[in-house]
Design an enzyme around this catalytic site. Structure first.
Site: not given
Ligand code: PAF
Length: 282
Positions: A30, A33, A35, A37, A150-151, A185, A188
């Site tokens: 999203m 960006l 480190e 990403h 992390k997610d 990281k 947010r």
């Molecule tokens: O992790 C994220 O940034 C978002 O949930 C994703 C996977 C790009 C979907 O919008």
């Protein structure tokens, strides 16, 4: 590095690469960006011939009271980072491209995994994530797609979607990248003031504490979670949403901790909600 805005542009480019026999990696983001990403892009560049990074702040995964409008948007800086890391193409669709007038489809996981952890306090969030990620998979048709550990719940839900709906893509989980004090990281993190940011270091300390307890033989999920909560609560600013230990695949609560379980937490500092986790190994 080229920027594609329409579905046609990105599809034509990917088709051309595939005709040449090249493999394609996708890093869905999203934007804003950091480190973390960049490490996903590095992983894609290393294992695929071409890398596409999507930048799209997906309105469908934000709740009504969440931060869609204020979500950081740093497109030029994002492109600079991506180019530096060897990304070949950015896919940056507008909301109208992804959800044109009359759009009426969604992807929903129906097992209880979506109601656990963040799903409990963010109803509809994972439906929004699956819908956009499913669309990105269909648009880009990557061989591999890269997501951060992390997610962890997002990663588990996407793996489930890919398995149950037979998406022809390999989902690759990549390790969490941390600040010097261990804070994961996150886009947010910039929301926090200095005091909140300093206090947030307690999250990593609580995970180290859990790891130490497990190493010393503690297996009660409740005891471990309670001790983590007690430590986090020593930071007056921390408002705990959850600290929970769940099965790594189903995300359902565990009583006795076993290898592969996920120790996960969500804690607010001011208005900033942070998540983190680790996978149990012994
Ligand atoms: O992790 C994220 O940034 C978002 O949930 C994703 C996977 C790009 C979907 O919008």
């Amino acid at each position: 590095m080229r920027v594609a805005v329409t579905v046609e542009e990105i599809r034509n480019q990917v088709k051309e690469w595939k005709r040449e026999g090249l493999s394609v990696g996708l890093v869905p983001t999203m934007g804003a960006l950091h480190e973390g990403h960049a490490s996903l892009v590095d992983a894609s560049v290393k294992s695929c011939d071409r890398t596409v990074t999507s930048i799209f702040v997906n309105p469908k995964q934000f709740g009504k009271s969440e931060d869609l409008d204020s979500y950081p948007r740093t497109f030029d800086e994002d492109c600079r980072i991506l180019e530096e890391r060897g990304c070949d193409m950015v896919f940056a669709p507008t909301v109208d491209v992804m959800y044109p007038d009359g759009f009426g489809a969604e992807i929903q996981i129906t097992t209880d995994m979506v109601n656990q952890l963040c799903g409990a306090s963010r109803p509809g969030h994972f439906k929004g994530v699956c819908t956009v990620v499913g669309k990105l998979f269909n648009i880009v048709a990557p061989d591999k797609a890269f997501f951060g550990e992390k997610d962890a719940q997002q990663l588990a839900v996407i793996r489930k979607m890919v398995k149950d709906l037979n998406f022809d893509v390999e989902v690759v989980g990549c390790p969490t990248i941390r600040e010097a004090d261990g804070l994961a990281k996150s886009s947010r993190n910039v929301y926090m003031n200095e005091e909140e940011r300093n206090a947030a270091g307690i999250l990593y300390q609580s995970m180290l504490k859990a790891q130490e307890l497990i190493k010393n033989g503690e297996r009660s999920a409740e005891t471990i979670a309670e001790q983590m909560k007690a430590l986090i609560a020593t930071e007056g600013m921390a408002q705990i949403d959850y600290v929970r230990i769940v099965d790594g695949l189903t995300l359902l609560p565990t009583d006795e901790v076993k290898a592969g379980d996920l120790v996960a937490l969500a804690v607010c500092f001011g208005n900033t909600r942070l998540i983190d986790n680790f996978t149990v190994s012994f």
